[in-house]
Scaffold this motif. Structure first.
Motif, mmCIF file in Angstrom:
data_model
loop_
_atom_site.group_PDB
_atom_site.id
_atom_site.type_symbol
_atom_site.label_atom_id
_atom_site.label_comp_id
_atom_site.label_asym_id
_atom_site.label_seq_id
_atom_site.Cartn_x
_atom_site.Cartn_y
_atom_site.Cartn_z
ATOM 1 N N ASP A 202 0.837 -1.211 0.000
ATOM 2 C CA ASP A 202 0.000 0.000 0.000
ATOM 3 C C ASP A 202 0.869 1.257 0.000
ATOM 4 N N TYR B 259 3.945 1.485 -1.184
ATOM 5 C CA TYR B 259 4.551 1.562 -2.514
ATOM 6 C C TYR B 259 3.576 2.185 -3.512
ATOM 7 N N ASN B 260 2.352 1.711 -3.508
ATOM 8 C CA ASN B 260 1.343 2.243 -4.431
ATOM 9 C C ASN B 260 1.048 3.712 -4.137
ATOM 10 N N VAL C 32 3.165 5.936 -2.913
ATOM 11 C CA VAL C 32 4.307 6.731 -3.394
ATOM 12 C C VAL C 32 4.268 6.858 -4.915
ATOM 13 N N GLN C 33 3.938 5.791 -5.599
ATOM 14 C CA GLN C 33 3.887 5.835 -7.059
ATOM 15 C C GLN C 33 2.793 6.773 -7.558
ATOM 16 N N GLY C 34 1.727 6.916 -6.801
ATOM 17 C CA GLY C 34 0.619 7.786 -7.200
ATOM 18 C C GLY C 34 0.729 9.204 -6.664
ATOM 19 N N ASN C 35 1.798 9.511 -5.933
ATOM 20 C CA ASN C 35 1.966 10.831 -5.317
ATOM 21 C C ASN C 35 2.637 11.774 -6.314
ATOM 22 N N ALA C 36 1.830 12.439 -7.131
ATOM 23 C CA ALA C 36 2.366 13.365 -8.135
ATOM 24 C C ALA C 36 2.846 14.644 -7.442
ATOM 25 N N SER D 93 8.586 10.891 -0.544
ATOM 26 C CA SER D 93 8.487 9.838 -1.570
ATOM 27 C C SER D 93 9.765 9.004 -1.630
ATOM 28 N N GLN E 110 10.189 4.913 -0.461
ATOM 29 C CA GLN E 110 10.609 3.892 -1.417
ATOM 30 C C GLN E 110 11.619 2.927 -0.793
#
Length: 69
Positions: A41, A43-44, A46-50, A63, A67
């Motif tokens: 959760d 990881y997902n 951080v990847q979606g944190n624009a 971020s 990671q």
């Protein structure tokens, strides 16, 4: 003179707080992170944190640190 005004064990408030108030945007991110339960959760999230790593340094730091989990 000051000794007569200060009582042991009592908290006194003088001046500004020791720690500054977090920006509401960062407080929101931390609240969302608190709700996450498993590393996937995080990881997902951080990847979606624009964010703009040049202008939003604190978000970039969060971020990068997340990671490492």
């Amino acid at each position: 003179m000051l000794d007569s005004l200060i009582k042991p064990g009592k908290m006194y408030l003088f001046g500004d707080p020791i720690f500054p108030q977090l920006p509401t945007e960062i407080a929101g991110i931390l609240s969302e992170l608190k709700a996450l339960k498993v590393p996937v959760d995080v990881y997902n999230f951080v990847q979606g944190n624009a964010h703009d790593p040049v202008k939003e340094l604190l978000k970039a730091w969060i971020s990068l640190e997340l990671q490492k989990i």
